[in-house]
Scaffold this active site. Structure first.
Site, PDB file in Angstrom:
ATOM      1  N   ASN A 198       1.815  -0.295  14.611  1.00 24.32           N
ATOM      2  CA  ASN A 198       1.891   0.341  15.927  1.00 24.32           C
ATOM      3  C   ASN A 198       3.124  -0.140  16.699  1.00 24.32           C
ATOM      4  O   ASN A 198       3.423  -1.326  16.718  1.00 24.32           O
ATOM      5  CB  ASN A 198       0.656  -0.008  16.757  1.00 24.32           C
ATOM      6  CG  ASN A 198      -0.603   0.022  15.948  1.00 24.32           C
ATOM      7  OD1 ASN A 198      -0.958   1.053  15.407  1.00 24.32           O
ATOM      8  ND2 ASN A 198      -1.257  -1.123  15.816  1.00 24.32           N
ATOM      9  N   GLU A 245       5.332  -4.898   8.253  1.00 22.59           N
ATOM     10  CA  GLU A 245       4.998  -4.165   9.484  1.00 22.59           C
ATOM     11  C   GLU A 245       6.191  -4.162  10.438  1.00 22.59           C
ATOM     12  O   GLU A 245       6.468  -3.159  11.089  1.00 22.59           O
ATOM     13  CB  GLU A 245       3.757  -4.765  10.158  1.00 22.59           C
ATOM     14  CG  GLU A 245       2.513  -4.858   9.267  1.00 22.59           C
ATOM     15  CD  GLU A 245       2.157  -3.591   8.519  1.00 22.59           C
ATOM     16  OE1 GLU A 245       2.537  -2.486   8.960  1.00 22.59           O
ATOM     17  OE2 GLU A 245       1.506  -3.684   7.450  1.00 22.59           O
ATOM     18  N   GLU A 251       6.060   4.298   3.386  1.00 23.79           N
ATOM     19  CA  GLU A 251       5.402   3.153   2.735  1.00 23.79           C
ATOM     20  C   GLU A 251       6.160   2.669   1.504  1.00 23.79           C
ATOM     21  O   GLU A 251       6.348   1.471   1.310  1.00 23.79           O
ATOM     22  CB  GLU A 251       3.940   3.477   2.397  1.00 23.79           C
ATOM     23  CG  GLU A 251       3.043   3.678   3.628  1.00 23.79           C
ATOM     24  CD  GLU A 251       2.988   2.490   4.582  1.00 23.79           C
ATOM     25  OE1 GLU A 251       3.461   1.397   4.215  1.00 23.79           O
ATOM     26  OE2 GLU A 251       2.497   2.664   5.718  1.00 23.79           O
TER      27      GLU A 251
HETATM   28  N1  BES Z   1       0.611   1.639   7.769  1.00 22.53           N
HETATM   29  C1  BES Z   1      -0.085   0.720   6.960  1.00 22.53           C
HETATM   30  C2  BES Z   1      -1.477   0.408   7.433  1.00 22.53           C
HETATM   31  C3  BES Z   1      -2.510   1.489   7.280  1.00 22.53           C
HETATM   32  C4  BES Z   1      -2.646   2.191   6.149  1.00 22.53           C
HETATM   33  C5  BES Z   1      -3.387   1.737   8.266  1.00 22.53           C
HETATM   34  C6  BES Z   1      -3.628   3.154   6.035  1.00 22.53           C
HETATM   35  C7  BES Z   1      -4.344   2.700   8.148  1.00 22.53           C
HETATM   36  C8  BES Z   1      -4.478   3.417   7.027  1.00 22.53           C
HETATM   37  C9  BES Z   1       0.640  -0.608   6.888  1.00 22.53           C
HETATM   38  O1  BES Z   1       1.992  -0.555   7.125  1.00 22.53           O
HETATM   39  C10 BES Z   1       0.468  -1.097   5.488  1.00 22.53           C
HETATM   40  O2  BES Z   1       1.013  -0.508   4.602  1.00 22.53           O
HETATM   41  N2  BES Z   1      -0.315  -2.155   5.322  1.00 22.53           N
HETATM   42  C11 BES Z   1      -0.656  -2.685   4.043  1.00 22.53           C
HETATM   43  C12 BES Z   1       0.027  -3.983   3.775  1.00 22.53           C
HETATM   44  C13 BES Z   1       1.429  -3.811   3.313  1.00 22.53           C
HETATM   45  C14 BES Z   1       2.143  -5.122   3.197  1.00 22.53           C
HETATM   46  C15 BES Z   1       1.541  -3.083   1.990  1.00 22.53           C
HETATM   47  C16 BES Z   1      -2.152  -2.904   4.063  1.00 22.53           C
HETATM   48  O3  BES Z   1      -2.730  -2.817   5.139  1.00 22.53           O
HETATM   49  O4  BES Z   1      -2.706  -3.150   3.011  1.00 22.53           O
HETATM   50 ZN    ZN Z   2       3.151   0.080   5.524  1.00 29.22          ZN
END
Ligand code: BES
Ligand code: ZN
Length: 885
Positions: free
Chosen positions: A276, A309, A331
Site C-alpha cells: 500500500n 514491498e 510481481e
Molecule cells: N502484493 C503482494 C501482496 C498480496 C498478494 C496481497 C495477493 C494480497 C493478495 C505483495 O507484494 C507480495 O507479493 N507479497 C508476497 C511476498 C513477496 C516477497 C513475494 C507475499 O505476501 O507472500
Molecule cells: Zn509483490
C-alpha cells in the site's frame, strides 16, 4: 419446463473472467474523498467521488461491492439517487449525467466480524485493511479494478484511548480532538493509485523511527509500528528498509517520492506483506526479529520482503497493472528486483541456488499439473488463486532472461524507458516488453511466448568434441509440453549460457561463428533444434550448460558421471558447480526409488560429498555454499521428476533416508569434525558467522540420521544450550523425527520457554506437524485443540496444517487418514477464510501424480469438498480444476 442442473439454478454460479473480454472503465475517477467512522459495531464509510464519464458513456456505471456491505445511500451532485440495481457483485447506477459529477456513497460494514481478512478487519483489537486484489469492494462500492486510478483523501475518526494511532496513505494534513473521547486524522495521497493500494490502520501501537536522505537530498521519515510489547524487535526491518532505499537509488536511479514511509506489523494476515502506498502492512512474522526469537532464515526473509514491498513503490504503484491478468508485470518484476537486492546484500551464488530450488520444486510442479497457467493467465474465477509461484517465480525468471539477453546496461535502459513512458499509468506486460525491445533496438519476437504459454520447456543438450577439427558442437532441442487448454505450443527463445571448461579446470576462451565471445556466451536458442559449433578448441572440454540457470527449463544433457564430478570441482559458475552435484544425487535417488528396493550407495557420490565437506577447511571457503551443496534433493523435487500415476511418498522417504543415513555413516568423522570446527562460542550475525552456523547445522542434520543415543544426547545438549533461535530450531528439527526421550523433553521445554510468543509457537507447531514419526496425525489433531492453535489465524494454519501436508509419511499415510483430515480442515476453514482454505486444498491438486490407491483416496476427498454447500469461489476453483483437468 426444461430441467436444469443444480449448478445452473443457483444464482451464484462462479463466473470465469477472461483477459480477452477486457474493456476500459466507463468512467474515470478524478478524486476520491473517504471518511471512516470506526466503531466497535457498525463502521460507516462515506465516499465522495469526482466521476468523469468516458466518451460514449451510456449513463450507467457499475460499482463493485460485496454482499456484506450495507448500502445506506447514494447521491449524485448532492441529490439522492435511487435509480440503481444491486446484484451479488455490486451496484449498477443508472441515468447518470453525461458530464463530470459528484457521486457520494455511504455504507456500513462490520470489520469486527470479518474473518476473511480482506477489506477492513480487526487484528489483535486494531483495525487494518487488505485490499489487493479485490478487497476494497468489502469496504464500499467502487470501480474495484487497477486501471481506475485516482487521488485519495482519507479522514479517519475513532475512539482516542483505544486507537491513538490513525494512519492512511500519503501525508497527514489535519488532526484533532472530537467530543466523546474521539479524535480524527486526515491523510492526503498526492499520487494517483488504484483502490487496491488503499490502506488504513487504527490502533494502540508502538513505533520506532529513523530517517533516510534520498539521493537528491530530501529527508524521509521512516516508521515501523507494532504492538507495544514487540517494539524492541523492529530494528532489523528498519535496517533492511534503509538498505532497500539505497539500493534502488544506486541500481535503478529510483528515489522515494513522499516525506513519510510507514510499515505496520499485524498478526492476522493472509499473505506475507502488502505494498500500500507509503503504508505497507506486514504479517508480523516478516517484521519482528531478535536473534533469540528468529532464525537466520527469518532474518533473510525479512530483508527480502521489506525490500520487495518497498520496490513496488515504482514497480507496481507508480506504474501499475491494467488488469489482474497483468499481475506478473508488477510481481514478476518486483521478485526479480528483490532477488537481485538479496544477491547483492548476501552471497549471490547461494541466493540463486535457493531461488532455483524453489522454482523447481513448486513452480515446475504447478506447471505440470491441472493448475498450469502462463505467467499472464487467460482466465480466472477468483483472482486470489493466481498469486502463484508461476506468476511470481517464473515471472521473475522471465524478467531475468531480458537481463541475460540484453546485459545489465541494456536491461537498465529498458527500465528507464518503461518509467519514462508509463509513470502514473496502468499498463500491460506488452508495454514492458516493448520498452525492453525499443530501448535496445532488439528483435525479441520469439521471446513473447513466455507470456502466453504454460508448461516448462524441456531442453536437451548434446555436446561432442572433434579432436581433428578442434571443434566442439552443442546440439540443442526444445519441446514445450501440453498443458490443460493448450495442446499446441511453439518454440520460445531460451537464453542458454554456455562455457567450456578445459582439462586444466579453467574456462576456455570461446570462438563462435568466427568471433571471440569470452568465456561464457549466451546462445539465443529459439527453434525446435539448433547446433552451435565452437572452433579452435585445443583439447576436449567439459561443457557447462545453462550457467546461472539462464532459462527456466528442464535440462537433460549427455554429461557423464565423470564430467559432473569434474564440474563440481572446477566450474567457475557457482550455480553449475552446485547443479553438477545435484544431478548426481538426483540420478542416484531416482534409480533407488524406481528400483527393486535393494538400496545400494554409489561410492563416487560418497567420495564427492567427502570432497565438498573437506572444502570447508580451505582458507576462503564459502561455507554457505558448502552447506547448500551438501543438501540432498527434497522429496518434492524428486516427486516432480517421477511419472504421473507412480509417486509413492513412502518410497521417496525411504530412499532419501537411506542416502542420508549412508552418507552420515560413512562420513561421520568428517561431519563431526566440521560441526565442531564451526561451532561458535557466542552468537554473532555477521555473514561469516551465519554461513558457519548453517554448515554446522547441516552436519547435525546428517548426524541425526544415525541410530546412536550419543547423537540424540548431543543434539539435545545443543538445543538446551543454544543462545539463538537458528541453533535451537536446527537442533529441535534434528530431533523431530527421532523416537527418543530427548525429543519429548525438547519440545516440552521449548513450549515452556516460548508459549507467550505466537511467532515462535508457529515454529513449534510447524516442526511437530512435519514430523515423519508414524501416526503423528494424532499429535497434530491434539495440537489443533490446544492453546497454541487458532484456526482464524492464517500463520497458525500454514504452520500446523501446511506443515502436516509436508510429511511424506503422515499426510500420505496409506490408509488415507491424512487426506481425510485435510479435507475436514478445508471444509471448516472454507466458512471462515476462503483464501487460506484454497491454499490448503492445493495439497490435493496433483492427486493424479500418485500411485492408484493414494490418487483415488485424494480424489475422493476432493469430491467430498466439492459437494459442500456454499463452497467459497476460492476453493471451488481449485477443486473443480483439479478434478476436471
Ligand atoms: N502484493 C503482494 C501482496 C498480496 C498478494 C496481497 C495477493 C494480497 C493478495 C505483495 O507484494 C507480495 O507479493 N507479497 C508476497 C511476498 C513477496 C516477497 C513475494 C507475499 O505476501 O507472500
Ligand atoms: Zn509483490
Amino acid at each position: 419446463m426444461t430441467t436444469q442442473t443444480p449448478q445452473e439454478t443457483t444464482k451464484d454460479v462462479p463466473k470465469e473472467i477472461f483477459l480477452r473480454d477486457y474493456k476500459p472503465p466507463s468512467h474515470s475517477f478524478a478524486k476520491v474523498e473517504l471518511a471512516f467512522d470506526l466503531r466497535e459495531q457498525g463502521t460507516t464509510v462515506r465516499s465522495i467521488i469526482s466521476a468523469v464519464p468516458a466518451s460514449g458513456s451510456t449513463g450507467e456505471l457499475f460499482l463493485h461491492g460485496d454482499e456484506s456491505v450495507k448500502l445506506d445511500g447514494v447521491t449524485v451532485n448532492g441529490s439522492a439517487h435511487e435509480r440503481y440495481e444491486r446484484g451479488s457483485k455490486g451496484l449498477t447506477l443508472k441515468d447518470l449525467p453525461n458530464e463530470p459529477f459528484e457521486l457520494s456513497i455511504t455504507t456500513t460494514i462490520e470489520p469486527q466480524e470479518n474473518t476473511a481478512l480482506e477489506g477492513l478487519y480487526k487484528s489483535s483489537g486494531n483495525f487494518c485493511t487488505q485490499c489487493e486484489a479485490e478487497g476494497f469492494r468489502r469496504i464500499t462500492f467502487y470501480q474495484d479494478r487497477p486501471d481506475c486510478m485516482s487521488t485519495f483523501t482519507t479522514r479517519i475518526e475513532a475512539d482516542k484511548a483505544k486507537y491513538p494511532v490513525l494512519l492512511s496513505n500519503g501525508n497527514l494534513i489535519d488532526s484533532g480532538e472530537l467530543e466523546g473521547g474521539r479524535h480524527f486524522t486526515v491523510w492526503e495521497d498526492p499520487w494517483v493509485k488504484p483502490c487496491y493500494l488503499f490502506a488504513l490502520v487504527a490502533g494502540n501501537l508502538g513505533m520506532i523511527e529513523d530517517k533516510f536522505k534520498t539521493m537528491s537530498g530530501k529527508d524521509v521519515t521512516l516508521r515501523i509500528f507494532t504492538e507495544k510489547h514487540n517494539i524492541d524487535k523492529c530494528a532489523h526491518a528498519m535496517t533492511s528498509l534503509i538498505k532497500s532505499m539505497k539500493w534502488d537509488e544506486e541500481t535503478f536511479g529510483l528515489e522515494y517520492d513522499l516525506d513519510l514511509f510507514n510499515i505496520v506489523a499485524v498478526d492476522d494476515f493472509n499473505m506475507g506483506a502488502m505494498e500500500n502506498k507509503s503504508l505497507n502492512i506486514f504479517n508480523s512474522r516478516l517484521v519482528l526479529a531478535t536473534p533469540q526469537s528468529a532464525t537466520d532464515a527469518d532474518y533473510a526473509a525479512i530483508e527480502g520482503v521489506v525490500a520487495h514491498e518497498y520496490f513496488h513503490n515504482y514497480t507496481g504503484n507508480r506504474v501499475t497493472c491494467r488488469d489482474w491478468f497483468q499481475l506478473s508485470l508488477k510481481e514478476g518484476l518486483t521478485v526479480y528486483r528483490d532477488q537481485e537486492f538479496s544477491a547483492d546484500m548476501n552471497s549471490r551464488g547461494v541466493k540463486r541456488i535457493g531461488d532455483v530450488s524453489r522454482l523447481r520444486t513448486a513452480q515446475f510442479a504447478q506447471d505440470a499439473g491441472p493448475m498450469a497457467h502462463p505467467i499472464r493467465p487467460e482466465s480466472y474465477i477468483k483472482m486470489d488463486n493466481f498469486y502463484t509461484v508461476t506468476v511470481y517465480e517464473k515471472g521473475a525468471e522471465v524478467v531475468r532472461m531480458y537481463e541475460t539477453l540484453l546485459g545489465k546496461d541494456g536491461f537498465r535502459k529498458g527500465m528507464d524507458l518503461y518509467f519514462q513512458r508509463h509513470d502514473g499509468q496502468a499498463v500491460t506486460t506488452e508495454d514492458f516488453f516493448a520498452a525492453m525491445s525499443d530501448a535496445n533496438g532488439a528483435d525479441l519476437s520469439t521471446f513473447k511466448p513466455w507470456y502466453s504459454q504454460a508448461g516448462t520447456p524441456r531442453v536437451t543438450a548434446n555436446g561432442s568434441y572433434d579432436a581433428d577439427a578442434k571443434t566442439f558442437t552443442l546440439s540443442l532441442t526444445q519441446v514445450v509440453p501440453k498443458t490443460p487448454g493448450q495442446d499446441t505450443k511453439i518454440p520460445v527463445m531460451c537464453p542458454v549460457a554456455v562455457g567450456l571448461v578445459g582439462p586444466d579446470g579453467k574456462d576456455m576462451e570461446l570462438t563462435l561463428d568466427g568471433k571471440s565471445v569470452g568465456t561464457t556466451t549466451v546462445l539465443r536458442f529459439d527453434k525446435a533444434e539448433a547446433t552451435y559449433t565452437f572452433t579452435g578448441v585445443e583439447a576436449k572440454p567439459v561443457p557447462s550448460i545453462l550457467r546461472n540457470f539462464s532459462a527456466p527449463v528442464r535440462l537433460t544433457t549427455n554429461l557423464t558421471q565423470d564430467d559432473l564430478v569434474f564440474l563440481m570441482a572446477n566450474d567457475s559458475d557457482a550455480f553449475n558447480r552446485w547443479e553438477a552435484g545435484q544431478t548426481l544425487l538426483r540420478t542416484l535417488l531416482l534409480d533407488l526409488i524406481k528400483g527393486d528396493g535393494q538400496y545400494k550407495m554409489d561410492a563416487a557420490i560418497t567420495t564427492a560429498m567427502r570432497a565438498i565437506i573437506a572444502g570447508a577447511k580451505e582458507p576462503n571457503a564459502d561455507k554457505a555454499f558448502i552447506a547448500r551443496a551438501m543438501m540432498v534433493p527434497s522429496a518434492g523435487e524428486l516427486s516432480d521428476m517421477l511419472d504421473e500415476g507412480t509417486v509413492d511418498p513412502a518410497k521417496i522417504h525411504e530412499a532419501r533416508t537411506f542416502v542420508m543415513k549412508t552418507l552420515a555413516t560413512e562420513l561421520r568423522a568428517d561431519l563431526e569434525a566440521t560441526m565442531k570446527a564451526n561451532s561458535a562460542e557466542k552468537y554473532s550475525n555477521e555473514p561469516a558467522d551465519r554461513a558457519a552456523r548453517s554448515l554446522k547445522n547441516t552436519c547435525i542434520g546428517y548426524l541425526s540420521y544415525l541410530d546412536d543415543a550419543a547423537i540424540a544426547a548431543m543434539t539435545y545438549e545443543r538445543f538446551a544450550s543454544a543462545d539463538n533461535m537458528t541453533d535451537k530450531i536446527a537442533a529441535l528439527n534434528s530431533l523431530s523425527d527421532k523416537e527418543c526421550d530427548e525429543r519429548i523433553k525438547a519440545f516440552a521445554e521449548f513450549y515452556e520457554e516460548w508459549n507467550k510468543d505466537p511467532l515462535v509457537m508457529n515454529k513449534w507447531l510447524g516442526l511437530q506437524a512435519m514430523s515423519n514419526l508414524p501416526n503423528n496425525i494424532a499429535n497434530v489433531k491434539a495440537l489443533m485443540e490446544g492453546p497454541a492453535f487458532d484456526i482464524k489465524n492464517p500463520n497458525k494454519v500454514y504452520s500446523l496444517i501446511g506443515g502436516f501436508c509436508a510429511s511424506s509419511v503422515n499426510f500420505h499415510a496409506a490408509d488415507g487418514s491424512g487426506y481425510e483430515f485435510l479435507a475436514d480442515v478445508v471444509i471448516k476453514l472454507d466458512d471462515l477464510n476462503g483464501q487460506v482454505a484454497s491454499r490448503m486444498v492445493s495439497a490435493f491438486t496433483r492427486w493424479k501424480k500418485y500411485e492408484p490407491s493414494r490418487s483415488s483416496a485424494m480424489r475422493a476427498q476432493l469430491e467430498r469438498i466439492r459437494a459442500k454447500k456454499g463452497l467459497s469461489e476460492n476453493v471451488f476453483e481449485i477443486v473443480s480444476k483439479s478434478l476436471e483437468a
